[in-house]
Design a protein around this motif. Sequence first.
Motif, PDB file in Angstrom:
ATOM      1  N   PHE A  51       0.571  -1.018   0.093  1.00 51.22           N
ATOM      2  CA  PHE A  51      -0.280  -0.164   0.079  1.00 51.22           C
ATOM      3  C   PHE A  51       0.732   1.732  -0.325  1.00 51.22           C
ATOM      4  O   PHE A  51       0.431   2.231  -0.640  1.00 51.22           O
ATOM      5  CB  PHE A  51      -0.639  -0.258   1.101  1.00 51.22           C
ATOM      6  N   GLY A  52       2.048   1.553   0.337  1.00 48.23           N
ATOM      7  CA  GLY A  52       2.557   2.254   0.514  1.00 48.23           C
ATOM      8  C   GLY A  52       3.140   2.516  -0.723  1.00 48.23           C
ATOM      9  O   GLY A  52       3.417   3.691  -0.792  1.00 48.23           O
ATOM     10  N   ARG A  53       3.951   1.366  -1.453  1.00 50.52           N
ATOM     11  CA  ARG A  53       4.666   1.935  -2.542  1.00 50.52           C
ATOM     12  C   ARG A  53       3.338   2.096  -3.361  1.00 50.52           C
ATOM     13  O   ARG A  53       3.289   2.805  -4.168  1.00 50.52           O
ATOM     14  CB  ARG A  53       4.939   0.586  -3.126  1.00 50.52           C
ATOM     15  N   LEU A  54       2.387   2.107  -3.504  1.00 47.36           N
ATOM     16  CA  LEU A  54       1.152   2.069  -4.700  1.00 47.36           C
ATOM     17  C   LEU A  54       0.859   3.626  -4.135  1.00 47.36           C
ATOM     18  O   LEU A  54       1.243   4.364  -5.411  1.00 47.36           O
ATOM     19  CB  LEU A  54      -0.287   1.504  -3.940  1.00 47.36           C
ATOM     20  N   ILE A  55       1.211   4.494  -2.823  1.00 47.29           N
ATOM     21  CA  ILE A  55       0.279   5.429  -2.753  1.00 47.29           C
ATOM     22  C   ILE A  55       1.741   5.643  -3.290  1.00 47.29           C
ATOM     23  O   ILE A  55       1.356   7.662  -3.800  1.00 47.29           O
ATOM     24  CB  ILE A  55       0.421   5.742  -1.587  1.00 47.29           C
ATOM     25  N   GLY A  56       3.487   6.141  -3.287  1.00 44.39           N
ATOM     26  CA  GLY A  56       4.378   6.370  -3.379  1.00 44.39           C
ATOM     27  C   GLY A  56       4.319   6.233  -5.157  1.00 44.39           C
ATOM     28  O   GLY A  56       5.044   7.741  -5.712  1.00 44.39           O
TER      29      GLY A  56
END
Length: 70
Positions: free
Chosen positions: A4-9
């Motif tokens: 999820f953090g990578r997606l937001i990034g």
Amino acid sequence: MKWFGRLIGLVCRDNRSGREQAREREFIDTLNGLKTLRVTPDGGMSIDPEEIRDRVIASRHALKHFVRRP
């Protein structure tokens, strides 16, 4: 949760210059170094004025070689 953090990034890229990002990181590190910084639940901040005064005086003393006196 890492995905999820990578997606937001990927979606919310930071398009600011590297210099501006470095200044922000330096500012955050400085704030984290304050001993008397208090954050209220509603998002307000307070800092002991004496600590700010001491830091300003120390910074002026450290950088006084940049100021030329007539």
